[in-house]
Design a protein around this motif. Structure first.
Motif, short mmCIF file in Angstrom:
data_model
loop_
_atom_site.label_atom_id
_atom_site.label_comp_id
_atom_site.label_asym_id
_atom_site.label_seq_id
_atom_site.Cartn_x
_atom_site.Cartn_y
_atom_site.Cartn_z
N GLY A 121 0.83 -1.20 0.00
CA GLY A 121 0.00 0.00 0.00
C GLY A 121 0.85 1.24 0.00
O GLY A 121 2.07 1.17 -0.25
N SER A 122 0.21 2.35 0.28
CA SER A 122 0.90 3.64 0.31
C SER A 122 0.92 4.17 1.74
O SER A 122 -0.12 4.19 2.40
CB SER A 122 0.18 4.64 -0.59
OG SER A 122 0.20 4.21 -1.93
N SER A 154 9.48 2.10 10.18
CA SER A 154 10.34 3.24 9.84
C SER A 154 10.59 3.30 8.33
O SER A 154 11.74 3.45 7.89
CB SER A 154 11.66 3.16 10.61
OG SER A 154 11.44 3.12 12.00
N LEU A 155 9.55 3.18 7.57
CA LEU A 155 9.69 3.13 6.12
C LEU A 155 10.22 4.45 5.57
O LEU A 155 9.92 5.54 6.10
CB LEU A 155 8.36 2.79 5.47
CG LEU A 155 7.99 1.30 5.55
CD1 LEU A 155 6.51 1.08 5.30
CD2 LEU A 155 8.83 0.49 4.58
N LYS A 156 11.01 4.32 4.52
CA LYS A 156 11.63 5.46 3.86
C LYS A 156 11.18 5.52 2.41
O LYS A 156 10.82 4.48 1.83
CB LYS A 156 13.15 5.32 3.90
CG LYS A 156 13.74 5.13 5.29
CD LYS A 156 15.23 4.87 5.21
CE LYS A 156 15.83 4.64 6.58
NZ LYS A 156 17.30 4.36 6.51
N PRO A 157 11.23 6.69 1.79
CA PRO A 157 10.87 6.75 0.36
C PRO A 157 11.67 5.78 -0.50
O PRO A 157 11.14 5.25 -1.49
CB PRO A 157 11.18 8.21 0.00
CG PRO A 157 10.96 8.95 1.27
CD PRO A 157 11.46 8.02 2.35
N GLU A 158 12.90 5.51 -0.13
CA GLU A 158 13.72 4.59 -0.92
C GLU A 158 13.30 3.13 -0.77
O GLU A 158 13.82 2.26 -1.45
CB GLU A 158 15.21 4.73 -0.57
CG GLU A 158 15.52 4.69 0.91
CD GLU A 158 15.65 6.08 1.52
OE1 GLU A 158 14.80 6.95 1.22
OE2 GLU A 158 16.58 6.28 2.33
N ASP A 159 12.34 2.87 0.12
CA ASP A 159 11.77 1.52 0.22
C ASP A 159 10.68 1.29 -0.82
O ASP A 159 10.17 0.17 -0.94
CB ASP A 159 11.19 1.27 1.62
CG ASP A 159 12.26 1.27 2.70
OD1 ASP A 159 12.01 1.86 3.77
OD2 ASP A 159 13.33 0.68 2.48
N THR A 160 10.32 2.33 -1.53
CA THR A 160 9.29 2.21 -2.56
C THR A 160 9.73 1.23 -3.63
O THR A 160 10.81 1.37 -4.22
CB THR A 160 9.01 3.58 -3.21
OG1 THR A 160 8.45 4.45 -2.22
CG2 THR A 160 8.05 3.44 -4.38
N ALA A 161 8.91 0.21 -3.84
CA ALA A 161 9.26 -0.86 -4.79
C ALA A 161 8.12 -1.85 -4.88
O ALA A 161 7.19 -1.82 -4.06
CB ALA A 161 10.54 -1.58 -4.34
N MET A 162 8.22 -2.74 -5.85
CA MET A 162 7.36 -3.91 -5.89
C MET A 162 8.07 -4.98 -5.06
O MET A 162 9.26 -5.25 -5.29
CB MET A 162 7.18 -4.39 -7.32
CG MET A 162 6.21 -5.55 -7.46
SD MET A 162 4.51 -5.06 -7.16
CE MET A 162 4.13 -4.31 -8.74
N TYR A 163 7.35 -5.54 -4.13
CA TYR A 163 7.92 -6.56 -3.24
C TYR A 163 7.42 -7.94 -3.66
O TYR A 163 6.22 -8.15 -3.83
CB TYR A 163 7.54 -6.27 -1.79
CG TYR A 163 8.35 -5.15 -1.19
CD1 TYR A 163 8.16 -3.84 -1.61
CD2 TYR A 163 9.32 -5.40 -0.23
CE1 TYR A 163 8.93 -2.80 -1.08
CE2 TYR A 163 10.08 -4.38 0.31
CZ TYR A 163 9.88 -3.08 -0.13
OH TYR A 163 10.65 -2.06 0.39
N TYR A 164 8.38 -8.85 -3.80
CA TYR A 164 8.09 -10.20 -4.25
C TYR A 164 8.46 -11.22 -3.19
O TYR A 164 9.49 -11.11 -2.54
CB TYR A 164 8.88 -10.54 -5.52
CG TYR A 164 8.56 -9.68 -6.70
CD1 TYR A 164 9.29 -8.51 -6.95
CD2 TYR A 164 7.54 -10.03 -7.58
CE1 TYR A 164 8.99 -7.71 -8.05
CE2 TYR A 164 7.25 -9.24 -8.68
CZ TYR A 164 7.97 -8.08 -8.90
OH TYR A 164 7.69 -7.29 -9.99
N THR A 193 3.63 -7.27 -4.64
CA THR A 193 2.72 -6.31 -4.04
C THR A 193 3.46 -4.98 -3.94
O THR A 193 4.63 -4.94 -3.55
CB THR A 193 2.22 -6.79 -2.66
OG1 THR A 193 1.24 -5.89 -2.14
CG2 THR A 193 3.36 -6.95 -1.65
N GLN A 194 2.79 -3.91 -4.34
CA GLN A 194 3.44 -2.61 -4.44
C GLN A 194 3.47 -1.91 -3.08
O GLN A 194 2.46 -1.85 -2.36
CB GLN A 194 2.70 -1.72 -5.45
CG GLN A 194 3.26 -0.32 -5.58
CD GLN A 194 4.65 -0.31 -6.21
OE1 GLN A 194 4.93 -1.10 -7.13
NE2 GLN A 194 5.51 0.58 -5.74
N VAL A 195 4.63 -1.38 -2.76
CA VAL A 195 4.80 -0.55 -1.56
C VAL A 195 5.27 0.82 -2.02
O VAL A 195 6.27 0.93 -2.75
CB VAL A 195 5.83 -1.17 -0.59
CG1 VAL A 195 6.17 -0.20 0.53
CG2 VAL A 195 5.30 -2.48 -0.03
#
Length: 121
Positions: free
Chosen positions: A10-11, A82-92, A115-117
């Motif tokens: 999610g976002s 503690s998510l960061k913008p650089e964690d944005t990705a598709m997670y498999y 799943t998109q983060v």
């Protein structure tokens, strides 16, 4: 063949948390891993866990992400804090049958659809 279905993406805003789940059908794999791919970048390992719950983390996820598995439910989880913008990705999610879980993608026989983060600043 193991089928994997990811959920929980999610976002969120930076500093937030998400919990990803990966439900596996078929036989129980020794090794389960989470990988991610950001736009324009190669896919990279995030965390892995084997049947004896030995875990491995990429430097980028150490201290913030926790991988766990419920063998009875044949499900693996990735708690991301503690998510960061650089964690944005598709997670498999991926499954393999090596005892120790390598980052080598060729060691994993089955992959989920992802799943998109998305983490906003």
């Amino acid at each position: 063949q193991v089928q994997l279905v990811e959920s929980g993406g999610g976002s969120v805003q930076a500093g937030g948390s998400l919990r990803l789940s990966c439900a596996a059908s078929g036989f129980t794999s020794y090794c389960m891993g989470w990988f991610r791919q950001a736009p324009g970048k190669e896919r990279e390992g995030v965390a892995s866990i084997n049947m004896d719950r030995i875990t491995t983390y990429a430097d980028s996820s150490k201290g913030r992400f926790t991988i766990s598995r419920d063998i009875a439910k044949n499900t693996v989880y990735l708690q991301m804090n503690s998510l960061k913008p650089e964690d944005t990705a598709m997670y498999y999610c991926a499954a393999g049958n090596t005892y120790y879980c390598p980052w080598d993608e060729s060691s994993y026989r089955s992959w989920g659809q992802g799943t998109q983060v998305t983490v906003s600043s």
